[in-house]
Design a protein around this motif. Structure first.
Motif, PDB file in Angstrom:
ATOM      1  N   UNK A 118      22.116  -9.800   1.289  1.00  6.57           N
ATOM      2  CA  UNK A 118      22.741  -9.681   0.236  1.00  6.57           C
ATOM      3  C   UNK A 118      22.891  -8.246   0.888  1.00  6.57           C
ATOM      4  N   UNK A 119      22.629  -7.043   0.030  1.00  5.01           N
ATOM      5  CA  UNK A 119      22.535  -5.630   0.470  1.00  5.01           C
ATOM      6  C   UNK A 119      21.529  -4.839   0.702  1.00  5.01           C
ATOM      7  N   UNK A 120      20.573  -6.050   1.021  1.00  2.00           N
ATOM      8  CA  UNK A 120      18.867  -5.476   1.044  1.00  2.00           C
ATOM      9  C   UNK A 120      18.443  -5.615   2.547  1.00  2.00           C
ATOM     10  N   UNK A 121      17.913  -4.889   3.248  1.00  6.44           N
ATOM     11  CA  UNK A 121      17.071  -5.032   4.580  1.00  6.44           C
ATOM     12  C   UNK A 121      15.781  -5.056   4.155  1.00  6.44           C
ATOM     13  N   UNK A 122      14.606  -6.328   4.627  1.00 10.19           N
ATOM     14  CA  UNK A 122      13.379  -5.885   4.149  1.00 10.19           C
ATOM     15  C   UNK A 122      12.256  -5.684   5.516  1.00 10.19           C
ATOM     16  N   UNK A 123      12.003  -4.731   5.102  1.00  6.84           N
ATOM     17  CA  UNK A 123      11.327  -4.042   6.935  1.00  6.84           C
ATOM     18  C   UNK A 123       9.997  -4.593   7.150  1.00  6.84           C
ATOM     19  N   UNK A 124       8.926  -5.516   7.247  1.00  9.85           N
ATOM     20  CA  UNK A 124       7.273  -6.123   7.443  1.00  9.85           C
ATOM     21  C   UNK A 124       7.565  -5.328   8.305  1.00  9.85           C
TER      22      UNK A 124
ATOM     23  N   UNK B 160      16.198   4.044   0.999  1.00 11.21           N
ATOM     24  CA  UNK B 160      14.447   3.194   0.146  1.00 11.21           C
ATOM     25  C   UNK B 160      15.207   3.099  -0.824  1.00 11.21           C
ATOM     26  N   UNK B 161      14.659   1.679  -1.819  1.00  5.08           N
ATOM     27  CA  UNK B 161      14.959   0.679  -2.938  1.00  5.08           C
ATOM     28  C   UNK B 161      13.671   0.725  -3.403  1.00  5.08           C
ATOM     29  N   UNK B 162      12.674   0.316  -2.788  1.00  3.47           N
ATOM     30  CA  UNK B 162      11.596  -0.699  -3.506  1.00  3.47           C
ATOM     31  C   UNK B 162      10.470  -0.928  -1.821  1.00  3.47           C
ATOM     32  N   UNK B 163       9.801  -0.812  -2.992  1.00  6.86           N
ATOM     33  CA  UNK B 163       8.338  -1.448  -1.521  1.00  6.86           C
ATOM     34  C   UNK B 163       7.260  -2.358  -2.089  1.00  6.86           C
ATOM     35  N   UNK B 164       6.447  -2.810  -1.507  1.00 12.09           N
ATOM     36  CA  UNK B 164       5.961  -4.167  -1.698  1.00 12.09           C
ATOM     37  C   UNK B 164       4.315  -3.241  -0.741  1.00 12.09           C
TER      38      UNK B 164
ATOM     39  N   UNK C 158       3.082  -5.587   9.224  1.00 12.73           N
ATOM     40  CA  UNK C 158       1.967  -5.837   9.407  1.00 12.73           C
ATOM     41  C   UNK C 158       0.867  -5.275   9.558  1.00 12.73           C
ATOM     42  N   UNK C 159       0.383  -4.138  10.422  1.00 11.85           N
ATOM     43  CA  UNK C 159      -0.695  -3.112  10.459  1.00 11.85           C
ATOM     44  C   UNK C 159      -0.923  -2.340   9.089  1.00 11.85           C
ATOM     45  N   UNK C 160       0.107  -2.330   8.087  1.00 11.51           N
ATOM     46  CA  UNK C 160       0.553  -1.664   6.837  1.00 11.51           C
ATOM     47  C   UNK C 160      -0.027  -2.857   5.908  1.00 11.51           C
ATOM     48  N   UNK C 161      -0.046  -3.358   6.186  1.00 11.15           N
ATOM     49  CA  UNK C 161       0.133  -4.613   5.227  1.00 11.15           C
ATOM     50  C   UNK C 161       1.882  -4.252   4.070  1.00 11.15           C
ATOM     51  N   UNK C 162       2.860  -3.803   4.200  1.00 12.03           N
ATOM     52  CA  UNK C 162       3.577  -3.932   3.277  1.00 12.03           C
ATOM     53  C   UNK C 162       5.220  -4.406   3.748  1.00 12.03           C
ATOM     54  N   UNK C 163       6.151  -4.640   3.024  1.00 12.72           N
ATOM     55  CA  UNK C 163       7.375  -4.452   2.803  1.00 12.72           C
ATOM     56  C   UNK C 163       8.371  -2.970   2.109  1.00 12.72           C
ATOM     57  N   UNK C 164       8.977  -3.272   3.205  1.00 13.85           N
ATOM     58  CA  UNK C 164       9.905  -1.905   2.946  1.00 13.85           C
ATOM     59  C   UNK C 164      11.370  -2.664   2.620  1.00 13.85           C
ATOM     60  N   UNK C 165      11.712  -1.848   1.426  1.00 11.74           N
ATOM     61  CA  UNK C 165      13.073  -2.602   0.901  1.00 11.74           C
ATOM     62  C   UNK C 165      14.392  -1.853   0.690  1.00 11.74           C
ATOM     63  N   UNK C 166      15.903  -1.810   1.729  1.00 14.34           N
ATOM     64  CA  UNK C 166      15.875  -0.189   1.752  1.00 14.34           C
ATOM     65  C   UNK C 166      17.367  -1.266   1.590  1.00 14.34           C
ATOM     66  N   UNK C 167      18.712  -0.099   1.534  1.00 16.97           N
ATOM     67  CA  UNK C 167      19.580  -0.597   1.257  1.00 16.97           C
ATOM     68  C   UNK C 167      20.384  -0.757   2.451  1.00 16.97           C
TER      69      UNK C 167
END
Length: 356
Positions: A87-93, A110-114, A95-104
């Protein structure tokens, strides 16, 4: 790097809110946002060089590198592996940071992170309002690899994970089935895992060594590019080398329909698809094959040093990572005559190309 006219326009837009100088990092946001254009994902490099995302307008008149930092005043980390869109979001993976950053995906705010429950994440896809992320786990272990299930309401990893064999890489979905290619991490694997999106049951299809890229053709078949395996001894001498293969899986029966083996020690990489044609990269050359063909093409269409590629509207987009330490280049080719029509300097280690 920023173009001066973009910087000037950025200053004008932000005049009511902040002063502007020659080294201002204020983001330039096109009037329609970043929604219509090309996004380049950069891995970053050893030594803490963060992964970044570049924006290029479709007509190449506007270029801005590192749009995430400009929008959020923080870095993504290394190594940025991939971006998934929903949809309107991009999930940036990363690997070394063990993270996913969620952006518009339009503003890159930024709208969230895992940041928990991921261990060397690689790629993400979506089904039934959940995200599914391949994870290598501890890269020294061959038995702890898994697919994480993401709750898209609160951006958390659910307690239920899906164990899979070593080195899960790309992941795609069709008709409720998740298909995972197993390149093998730092080792080698030769399977595609099928995961039921309903009950998470799994089965494996054995294909060529080191399967990676996957695309669906116009008939809904899944094409998988296996790169082939190379084995080294303690002195980094090659002791074994197997050729790659292009494999078609019938997604109705989930059985292998066609296998096109490469010859000798040919090991292809990169594969994209557009309008009935499969494009792949081999020995510094790009080849084009009709999806109904039963033989591999012999004549390349484009030559060059490419680390990533994409195709859209009879146009081939490629990125060159150069020395993996300095700025790379986006090169664009008109597939009606296979001639280069544009070249743009981008960030460090460009790897993936997306059309936003």
């Amino acid at each position: 790097m920023k173009l001066r006219n973009l910087l000037i326009l950025s200053c004008v837009i932000g005049l009511l809110f902040t002063s502007c100088s020659d080294d201002d990092d204020t983001i330039f946001l096109p009037s329609e946002g970043f929604e219509n254009g090309i996004l380049i994902s950069h891995e970053g490099a050893f030594g803490g060089v963060t992964g970044t995302v570049s924006y290029i307008s479709n007509d190449f008149s506007e270029v801005q590198n590192d749009i995430y930092n400009a929008a959020n005043e923080e870095d993504l980390g290394v190594f940025q592996q991939s971006i998934g869109f929903k949809d309107d979001l991009a999930f940036i993976v990363v690997d070394n940071a063990n993270s996913i950053t969620v952006v518009d995906r339009n503003t890159f705010e930024k709208v969230g992170s895992i940041n928990t429950g991921l261990v060397t994440p690689r790629y993400i896809t979506f089904f039934n309002n959940k995200g599914y992320v391949t994870n290598w786990g501890d890269t020294a272990s061959a038995t702890d690899d898994f697919v994480a299930v993401i709750n898209l309401e609160d951006y958390t990893v659910e307690s239920t994970t899906i164990p899979v064999s070593e080195g899960p890489e790309q992941i795609v979905e069709k008709n409720g089935t998740l298909y995972v290619s197993h390149k093998g991490g730092f080792g080698s694997n030769n399977v595609v895992t099928l995961i039921s999106g309903n009950d998470y049951s799994t089965e494996e299809i054995e294909i060529g060594e080191k399967p990676d890229e996957m695309i669906f053709d116009a008939s809904g078949n899944l094409w998988v590019l296996s790169e082939g395996k190379t084995v080294y001894d303690a002195n980094f001498n090659i002791t074994e080398q197997t050729p790659g293969a292009l494999v078609k899986i019938n997604t109705t029966t989930n059985e292998v329909d066609t296998t096109l083996n490469f010859s000798g020690t040919d090991q292809p990489s990169l594969m994209v698809y557009d309008n009935g044609t499969i494009y792949y990269y081999l020995n510094s050359k790009v080849y084009a094959m009709n999806e109904t063909s039963t033989t591999l093409p012999e004549t390349p269409i484009v030559e060059g040093s490419f680390y990533g590629m994409a195709v859209k509207s009879n146009t081939l987009y490629t990125v060159d990572a150069k020395d993996f330490a300095s700025e790379g280049t986006l090169k664009v080719f008109d597939l009606s005559n296979n001639q280069e029509i544009n070249s743009v300097s981008v960030g460090i280690v460009p790897a993936k190309i997306y059309f936003n």
